[in-house]
Scaffold this active site. Structure first.
Site: not given
Ligand SMILES: NC(=O)c1ccc[n+]([C@@H]2O[C@H](COP(=O)([O-])OP(=O)(O)OC[C@H]3O[C@@H](n4cnc5c(N)ncnc54)[C@H](O)[C@@H]3O)[C@@H](O)[C@H]2O)c1
Length: 290
Positions: A127, A148, A160, A198
């Site tokens: 993000s 992104h 993005e 963001n």
């Molecule tokens: N949630 C949102 O609205 C959103 C929107 C855009 C971008 N993002 C970005 O996307 C990324 C993920 O966010 P999210 O909300 O899906 O997080 P989340 O916490 O819901 O999911 C992350 C997942 O990654 C897994 N994980 C951790 N270490 C790992 C590894 N070594 N190998 C494989 N899997 C692993 C975790 O077990 C978990 O299931 C972040 O960088 C976040 O900033 C999130």
């Protein structure tokens, strides 16, 4: 570059839907997480989204139920869940969607650098973290790019595409092409904390969060006022719940670190995260979720 096979690492709020988007474009995709139960949650999300999309087409008589069932089977059949990197030896494009922490991103990018072929592009759904810093851990920083998505990834069209200092123009172009191949709208942007969307979103949300902390107004009343006035499709507290409060909080803190006190960290959100209430994914946040 043509993407014959893709990978998604992290099957959380974003990963399951990102895999679904790729499979919907008829591209085989691996979905990796650290435990089978997390992989299963991601696969379940992909099923839920696919069934919803197909259900809409059937109800509008655009396709028959039989065609819809075949479409669901085809899309879900293209997603392979996994807890290791064994299948990553022939991927062309990987999207990392693990928690927003540089140490975890580095661990995953080092693993991906070892597991994937040299030509593969390694993209991050971060993000707002530095793409340059993420790429530094690899031997191919020219092939590391920001990619992104926005929540919910199956619905929101924008991606993005972020260029790190070492990202090559070919990688940026290939990422933009891949975004279009999966029916999204790529927008190239420069590397800075929060990128474009963001930075704007967190700036607006900051004032709302500050107001709530200062006045103690019920968060549901604020969300209701904003949605009923048709300013936004959902209020900022509900959106934070759906995105994951840990992620929303981390982004807010990173923005404040980068740009100072014009960005605000909501106290109530900090308390909820400290108590393990992460929003929809844990069942409770500002709202109760079934
Ligand atoms: N949630 C949102 O609205 C959103 C929107 C855009 C971008 N993002 C970005 O996307 C990324 C993920 O966010 P999210 O909300 O899906 O997080 P989340 O916490 O819901 O999911 C992350 C997942 O990654 C897994 N994980 C951790 N270490 C790992 C590894 N070594 N190998 C494989 N899997 C692993 C975790 O077990 C978990 O299931 C972040 O960088 C976040 O900033 C999130």
């Amino acid at each position: 570059m043509f993407v014959f096979k893709a990978g998604v690492v992290g099957a959380g709020v974003m990963g399951g839907e990102i895999a679904q988007v790729i499979a919907s474009a008829d591209i085989p995709v691996l979905l990796k997480d650290v435990k089978q139960e997390f992989v299963d949650k991601g696969l379940e999300k992909a099923r839920e989204v696919t069934e919803g999309q197909v259900g809409k087409l059937v109800s509008k008589d655009k396709i028959t139920q039989e065609e819809g069932d075949a479409q669901i089977e085809r899309t879900l059949g293209l997603i392979t869940g996994t807890t290791d990197y064994d299948g990553f030896g022939d991927v062309d494009f990987v999207i990392e969607a693990v928690p927003e922490k540089m140490a975890i991103k580095h661990e995953v990018f080092a693993d991906l650098d070892a597991a994937t072929p040299g030509h593969a592009i390694l993209a991050s759904n971060t993000s707002g973290l530095s793409i340059t810093e993420i790429g530094d851990i690899t031997n191919r920083p020219d092939k590391v790019v920001g990619f992104h998505f926005f929540w919910p990834a199956s619905y929101m069209r924008l991606i993005e595409v972020i260029e790190g200092e070492e990202t090559s123009p070919e990688t940026v172009q290939a990422a933009a092409n891949f975004a279009q191949a999966i029916r999204k709208m790529p927008v190239r942007c420069a590397e800075c904390p929060g990128f474009v969307v963001n930075r704007i979103l967190a700036s607006t949300a900051s004032e709302i969060w500050r107001y709530q902390d200062e006045t103690g107004t019920d968060v549901k009343d604020i969300d209701k006022a904003l949605t009923e006035s048709k300013l936004v499709p959902m209020g900022p507290f509900y959106l934070a719940d759906m995105s994951g409060l840990d992620t929303a909080l981390k982004v807010a803190k990173d923005m404040q670190d980068a740009y100072g006190d014009r960005f605000y960290v909501h106290r109530g959100m900090e308390e909820l995260v400290e108590a393990g209430h992460l929003g929809q994914k844990s069942g409770k946040g500002f709202y109760e979720h079934s």
